[in-house]
Design a protein around this motif. Sequence first.
Motif, mmCIF file in Angstrom:
data_model
loop_
_atom_site.group_PDB
_atom_site.id
_atom_site.type_symbol
_atom_site.label_atom_id
_atom_site.label_comp_id
_atom_site.label_asym_id
_atom_site.label_seq_id
_atom_site.Cartn_x
_atom_site.Cartn_y
_atom_site.Cartn_z
ATOM 1 N N VAL A 1 -4.900 7.461 -3.456
ATOM 2 C CA VAL A 1 -4.215 6.763 -2.369
ATOM 3 C C VAL A 1 -5.098 6.772 -1.122
ATOM 4 O O VAL A 1 -5.649 7.810 -0.752
ATOM 5 C CB VAL A 1 -2.861 7.420 -2.066
ATOM 6 C CG1 VAL A 1 -2.253 6.856 -0.792
ATOM 7 C CG2 VAL A 1 -1.905 7.228 -3.243
ATOM 8 N N GLN A 2 -5.186 5.620 -0.505
ATOM 9 C CA GLN A 2 -5.907 5.518 0.772
ATOM 10 C C GLN A 2 -4.977 4.898 1.825
ATOM 11 O O GLN A 2 -4.181 4.026 1.503
ATOM 12 C CB GLN A 2 -7.159 4.647 0.647
ATOM 13 C CG GLN A 2 -8.253 5.223 -0.232
ATOM 14 C CD GLN A 2 -8.008 4.953 -1.702
ATOM 15 O OE1 GLN A 2 -7.650 3.848 -2.076
ATOM 16 N NE2 GLN A 2 -8.191 5.972 -2.521
ATOM 17 N N LEU A 3 -5.111 5.396 3.038
ATOM 18 C CA LEU A 3 -4.322 4.901 4.150
ATOM 19 C C LEU A 3 -5.267 4.471 5.268
ATOM 20 O O LEU A 3 -6.173 5.224 5.642
ATOM 21 C CB LEU A 3 -3.379 5.991 4.674
ATOM 22 C CG LEU A 3 -2.400 6.567 3.657
ATOM 23 C CD1 LEU A 3 -1.716 7.795 4.224
ATOM 24 C CD2 LEU A 3 -1.362 5.529 3.278
ATOM 25 N N GLN A 4 -5.049 3.296 5.788
ATOM 26 C CA GLN A 4 -5.885 2.765 6.862
ATOM 27 C C GLN A 4 -5.003 2.457 8.060
ATOM 28 O O GLN A 4 -4.229 1.497 8.044
ATOM 29 C CB GLN A 4 -6.606 1.499 6.390
ATOM 30 C CG GLN A 4 -7.503 0.876 7.439
ATOM 31 C CD GLN A 4 -8.728 1.717 7.727
ATOM 32 O OE1 GLN A 4 -9.354 2.262 6.819
ATOM 33 N NE2 GLN A 4 -9.074 1.848 8.997
ATOM 34 N N ALA A 5 -5.126 3.264 9.087
ATOM 35 C CA ALA A 5 -4.340 3.064 10.305
ATOM 36 C C ALA A 5 -5.114 2.211 11.296
ATOM 37 O O ALA A 5 -6.335 2.321 11.412
ATOM 38 C CB ALA A 5 -3.995 4.403 10.931
ATOM 39 N N SER A 6 -4.384 1.386 12.018
ATOM 40 C CA SER A 6 -5.005 0.528 13.028
ATOM 41 C C SER A 6 -3.986 0.189 14.097
ATOM 42 O O SER A 6 -2.794 0.454 13.943
ATOM 43 C CB SER A 6 -5.540 -0.749 12.379
ATOM 44 O OG SER A 6 -4.493 -1.490 11.801
#
Length: 122
Positions: A1-6
Amino acid sequence: VQLQASGGGSVHTGDSLRLSCEFSGGIFGRYVIGWFRQVPGRERGFVAAILWNAGNTYYGDSTKGRFTIARDHSKSTAYLQMNGLKPEDTAVYYCIAGKPSNITSLGEYVYWGQGTLVTVSS
């Protein structure tokens, strides 16, 4: 799982921001998605979380009534709408995912994004 916050940035008191958390590498609907924040030199604090079915949301005492968490299953993305920002909201905001038994327990979330900085000036 990867999470990309922006979505972080520099704003003034009373302004709004919307943070996004893009989820990949797993089945989005199986995870609780949460946001924590950290001020340098201080412990990370719980901001908000949303359950699998998006029907249940939870907020920290300092963000309740001003922040709204939501998730879009069609986009595998969660959002944190932040209104009425205050200087004390200044922090790095982390998107996290897991299957916690205690929603506000940081240690029970398995996956972390890289963080996005929110700066609120008066």
